[in-house]
Design an enzyme around this catalytic site. Structure first.
Site, short mmCIF file in Angstrom:
data_model
loop_
_atom_site.label_atom_id
_atom_site.label_comp_id
_atom_site.label_asym_id
_atom_site.label_seq_id
_atom_site.Cartn_x
_atom_site.Cartn_y
_atom_site.Cartn_z
N ASP A 1 3.02 -3.16 6.36
CA ASP A 1 4.05 -2.53 6.08
C ASP A 1 3.96 -1.02 6.07
O ASP A 1 3.33 -0.49 5.15
CB ASP A 1 4.62 -2.73 4.63
CG ASP A 1 5.96 -1.93 4.06
OD1 ASP A 1 6.42 -0.96 4.76
OD2 ASP A 1 6.38 -2.26 2.92
N TYR B 1 4.59 -2.07 -2.86
CA TYR B 1 5.99 -2.23 -2.87
C TYR B 1 6.41 -2.53 -1.41
O TYR B 1 5.97 -1.81 -0.68
CB TYR B 1 6.47 -1.17 -3.40
CG TYR B 1 8.20 -1.04 -3.72
CD1 TYR B 1 8.85 -1.83 -4.36
CD2 TYR B 1 8.92 -0.31 -2.67
CE1 TYR B 1 10.26 -1.67 -4.56
CE2 TYR B 1 10.24 -0.11 -2.81
CZ TYR B 1 11.10 -0.92 -3.94
OH TYR B 1 12.13 -1.19 -3.91
N LYS C 1 11.70 5.53 7.19
CA LYS C 1 11.55 6.83 6.83
C LYS C 1 11.31 7.85 8.08
O LYS C 1 12.26 8.09 8.52
CB LYS C 1 10.14 6.96 6.02
CG LYS C 1 10.40 6.15 4.89
CD LYS C 1 9.33 6.36 3.64
CE LYS C 1 9.18 5.75 2.31
NZ LYS C 1 10.51 6.25 1.45
#
Length: 463
Positions: free
Chosen positions: A275, A180, A303
């Site tokens: 990623d 994702y 994050k």
């Protein structure tokens, strides 16, 4: 697909289990009923939310659709703990889905943010804090020579997608099934995270032309990658992947797989992007690329570098990053990009993580946690496989090993639903999906971990 939990499956997960004296070859003792979890206020708030917000939430997995029962509505968080609006306290292993690596509401991060509030929360203009955080990122991350800050991981990933195409002059991009990279159109083809959790097909609204430009390979399988490059010679702009998968559950790559991708991209003139929105600064000071010793061309982050504030970033080789406006022709902009609040929280968070013993603590408590959970499961006759790298962990209710998304489909999602509910009743908050990784923080203690393992042992005895 096993992940498509219909109402009957979820409802069945919570029916009282008929007492049995033996499970497999393991004797099962009579166990006490689970603690009563009162969530009346959470239920009231969520009921109202469903009339105000799509599905009652602002991000799908929060709705608890795959684990059953209503979601817990938070009131406050601090350290390793969260409290819901009914006053229940939980040991938290979600950590706002990763950012709370120093613990919720870290006093040092909070103090820095409070000081910045008096100076302003958003400038829409350059500020020195951007330089400070940029230098910290460049110093730590092997692939990053120049960085652009944005406001989310999705924004970072959709920006590198455009950048890969601009730099190479090619249109196709290769990703991996179950990974994702945010909700940009190109990335919703065979995606992970909430797309898996809810058992959704490739998202409606994605144009066929966009889907056609997205190629999907099998994680940890270099042959599937070679076949796609051979079938699309000179057309693939780049390869993007989670260097440790966290959005199909916790799946670790082999170093040979990552090195193979590096070699293929170099030979084919394609851009390799890690990623690291989830793994960045969590599994090592220099991210997954430092941990595995493989350097990509581009990296996305998020994050942790926002310390709990909305943030994202992408960076890499200067020759590629100088394609980004205003240095180059590839346009990307953002009103809140590099805002002083996110920069302040990120600077303080990376400073704390740079102190001696930080990553050793994460590894120690997380390994103790996952080893204890798996031992407790096996003690009560449950198949389980899992592991951790530093402060990131996960497990599947199947024999394993799980090396790719297809392997993850063997997991017993109905059992996970029962386990998740049981752990909530015991005061432990886990990600509400079999297909999401878990996170620890510097605030988690061995006592927290031991209490969690003891709770897991009681739940495994019941389910």
């Amino acid at each position: 697909m096993q992940m498509q939990l219909n109402a009957k499956t979820v409802q069945g997960a919570f029916k009282a289990q008929r007492p049995r004296s033996v499970r497999g070859n393991v004797a099962v003792r009579a166990v006490a009923a689970p603690p009563k979890l009162v969530t009346k206020r959470s239920e009231e708030i969520f009921k109202e939310a469903q009339e105000l917000l799509p599905g009652g939430v602002n991000s799908p997995v929060r709705a608890f659709r795959s684990v059953g029962g209503g979601p817990i509505v938070f009131d406050k968080v601090k350290g390793a703990y969260c409290w819901d609006v009914d006053g229940n306290k939980y040991i938290d292993y979600v950590g706002s889905w990763g950012p709370a690596i120093c613990g919720h509401g870290n006093d040092e991060v909070n103090a820095a943010l409070k000081a910045q509030i008096d100076k302003g929360t958003s400038f829409g203009a350059p500020c020195e804090l951007e330089n400070v955080l940029a230098k910290m990122v460049i110093d730590r991350v092997p692939s990053v020579e120049m960085v652009r800050f944005v406001s989310s991981g999705t924004e970072a990933c959709l920006s590198v997608l455009r950048l890969m195409r601009a730099y190479t002059g090619r249109e196709k991009v290769l990703k991996f099934t179950g990974c994702y990279h945010g909700h940009a159109d190109s990335f919703l083809v065979k995606a992970g995270s909430g797309v898996i959790t809810l058992g959704l097909p490739d998202s409606p609204g994605v144009p066929k032309s966009t889907a056609a430009a997205t190629l999907t390979a099998t994680y940890n399988n270099l042959d599937s990658v070679r076949e796609l490059f051979a079938a699309n010679k000179g057309e693939i702009a780049g390869v993007i992947l989670e260097p440790v998968v966290g959005n199909s559950g916790f799946i670790v790559p082999t170093k040979e797989f990552l090195q193979g991708l590096r070699d293929i991209c170099t030979a084919e003139g394609a851009v390799l992007c890690f990623d690291e929105v989830m793994t960045g600064f969590r599994i090592a000071k220099g991210c997954a690329q430092e941990h595995f010793g493989i350097t990509p061309d581009l990296t996305t982050m998020g994050k942790v570098i926002g310390g709990g504030m909305p943030v994202g970033a992408y960076g890499g080789k200067k020759e590629i990053m100088k394609m980004v406006a205003p240095a180059g022709p590839m346009y990307q902009a953002g009103t809140l990009s590099g805002n002083p609040m996110a920069m302040t929280a990120g600077i303080k968070t990376l400073e704390i993580l740079g102190r001696p013993g930080a990553y050793e603590h994460l590894e120690k408590v997380t390994k103790r946690l996952i080893d204890g959970i798996m031992a407790a499961a096996k003690e009560h006759g449950h198949e389980i496989t899992g592991g951790n790298i530093s402060g990131m962990f996960g497990f599947f209710f199947c024999k394993g090993p799980v090396t790719c998304f297809e392997d993850a489909l063997a997991a017993d999602t109905a059992k996970f639903a029962r386990f998740h509910r049981g752990m909530l009743e015991e005061g432990v908050y886990l990600a509400p999906s079999q297909f999401e990784a878990g996170f620890t923080s510097l605030a988690h203690s061995e006592a927290d971990v031991d209490a969690t393992i003891a709770a897991a042992r009681r739940v495994f005895a019941r389910i």
